[in-house]
Write a protein that holds these residues in place. Structure first.
Motif, short mmCIF file in Angstrom:
data_model
loop_
_atom_site.label_atom_id
_atom_site.label_comp_id
_atom_site.label_asym_id
_atom_site.label_seq_id
_atom_site.Cartn_x
_atom_site.Cartn_y
_atom_site.Cartn_z
N LYS A 138 0.85 -1.20 0.00
CA LYS A 138 0.00 0.00 0.00
C LYS A 138 0.88 1.25 0.00
N LEU A 139 1.91 1.25 0.87
CA LEU A 139 2.80 2.40 0.93
C LEU A 139 3.54 2.58 -0.40
N ILE A 140 4.04 1.48 -0.94
CA ILE A 140 4.81 1.54 -2.18
C ILE A 140 3.91 1.93 -3.35
N GLY A 141 2.63 1.55 -3.26
CA GLY A 141 1.69 1.89 -4.33
C GLY A 141 1.83 0.98 -5.53
N ALA A 142 2.39 -0.21 -5.32
CA ALA A 142 2.56 -1.16 -6.42
C ALA A 142 2.60 -2.57 -5.85
N VAL A 143 2.18 -3.52 -6.68
CA VAL A 143 2.12 -4.92 -6.26
C VAL A 143 2.84 -5.76 -7.30
N ASN A 144 3.69 -6.69 -6.84
CA ASN A 144 4.33 -7.59 -7.81
C ASN A 144 3.98 -9.05 -7.57
N THR A 145 3.19 -9.31 -6.51
CA THR A 145 2.85 -10.70 -6.19
C THR A 145 1.37 -10.79 -5.80
N ILE A 146 0.69 -11.76 -6.40
CA ILE A 146 -0.73 -12.00 -6.11
C ILE A 146 -0.85 -13.40 -5.50
N TYR A 147 -1.71 -13.50 -4.49
CA TYR A 147 -2.00 -14.82 -3.92
C TYR A 147 -3.52 -14.95 -3.84
N PHE A 148 -4.04 -15.97 -4.51
CA PHE A 148 -5.48 -16.22 -4.47
C PHE A 148 -5.75 -17.09 -3.25
#
Ligand code: NAP
Length: 280
Positions: A85-95
């Motif tokens: 959230k702080l970084i404002g970017a996501v590189n990993t998704i976990y379902f």
């Protein structure tokens, strides 16, 4: 051997052909004796939403997301971990539990690469560049208790924006500088992180942003580029007897952190490094 019980993870990106993440993860799965496979998916920006919903419905276990999706993916998540959230970017998704959960392992990977050679707490850091990677790393370093961060970027306004974004979230010592001021900054720096693509393949002979005469032997120099493994700035660092860290270490550790989110297992850093050096 793929069978009816094989679990699928993968990478969403566009373009995707250059990636070595499938090599890395599939080596790790084999070593850990896990019935998983990691597959690259070339997803154009306009198909990100349908692709992520499709992946969830197909019971894909998790994904990495890379350029150009790391920010847009935030629109399709049910949960985002605090540092992502702080970084404002996501590189990993976990379902997980029918939810689409987002994490960022880039900064954590960079931090682990640094911690292989030094403590970062109370260190003075200089970062060249102010893009997505610089932002992820700056946040993780601050959360880990560094003394100060100096951001040096061509586009001063972009660096100012990053500084102000960080200051709006965390109270810390963060400064912005021009390249003209490097002569004053580097002698005071413990860890220099080059987050620019200068020297990346195929432009491997590009003039490095910092030369050896500016460096000192107590300096740790980390370039985030991993192709080539030893970039021009790392060659300069060696000339100055400084310690060097290749971007390959960040790549491996961000992968190890993603794999841990999906499988709860720790992949073997040393083996991955040996094998990826051969592949690169
Ligand atoms: N090892 C890993 O796992 C890993 C992970 C992520 C990224 N990376 C690498 O890290 C690098 C940066 O990624 P990113 O996502 O942060 O990219 P980005 O968002 O595009 O940011 C790139 C930054 O580099 C600066 N820059 C570009 N060309 C430059 C030049 N010729 N001279 C000086 N500064 C220059 C830009 O400055 P301006 O703002 O002035 O344009 C910008 O601040 C890439 O090479 C990427 O491959 C490695």
């Amino acid at each position: 051997m793929i069978n009816g019980e094989t679990k699928i993870v993968g990478l969403f990106g566009h373009p995707i052909e250059h990636t070595i993440s499938p090599n890395m993860h599939n080596i790790a799965f084999k070593h850990l004796n896990l019935n998983y496979i990691y597959v690259p998916f070339n997803v154009k920006p306009q198909y990100l939403k349908s692709a992520i919903i499709g992946a969830k419905n197909m019971k894909i276990v998790g994904l990495n997301v890379t350029i150009p999706h790391k920010v847009n993916i935030l629109n399709y998540l049910d949960y985002i971990e605090d540092s992502a959230k702080l970084i404002g970017a996501v590189n990993t998704i976990y379902f997980e539990d029918n939810l689409i959960k987002g994490y960022n392992t880039d900064g954590k990977g960079a931090l682990r690469a640094l911690k292989n050679v030094t403590l970062v707490k109370n260190k003075k850091i200089s970062i060249l560049g102010a893009g997505g990677a610089a932002r992820a790393i700056a946040y993780e370093l601050i959360l880990d208790g560094v003394e100060s961060i100096n951001i040096i970027n061509r586009d001063f306004n972009k660096a100012e924006k990053l500084k102000n974004n960080i200051l709006s979230n965390i109270d810390c010592n963060i400064y912005v500088n021009n390249y003209d001021n490097l002569n004053n900054i580097i002698p005071e720096t413990d860890i220099l992180i080059d987050s620019t693509p200068v020297g990346m393949y195929p432009d491997v002979n590009a003039e490095p942003l910092v030369k050896s005469y500016m460096m000192h032997e107590n300096l740790i120099v980390n370039h985030l580029v991993y192709n080539p493994i030893e970039t021009s700035i790392l060659k300069e660092a060696k000339k100055a007897n400084a310690t060097t860290i290749s971007g390959l270490d960040m790549l491996i550790y961000q992968g190890i952190e993603s794999l841990k989110i999906w499988t709860k297992k720790e992949a073997p850093y040393k083996l991955l490094k040996e094998r990826l050096i051969k592949i690169l």
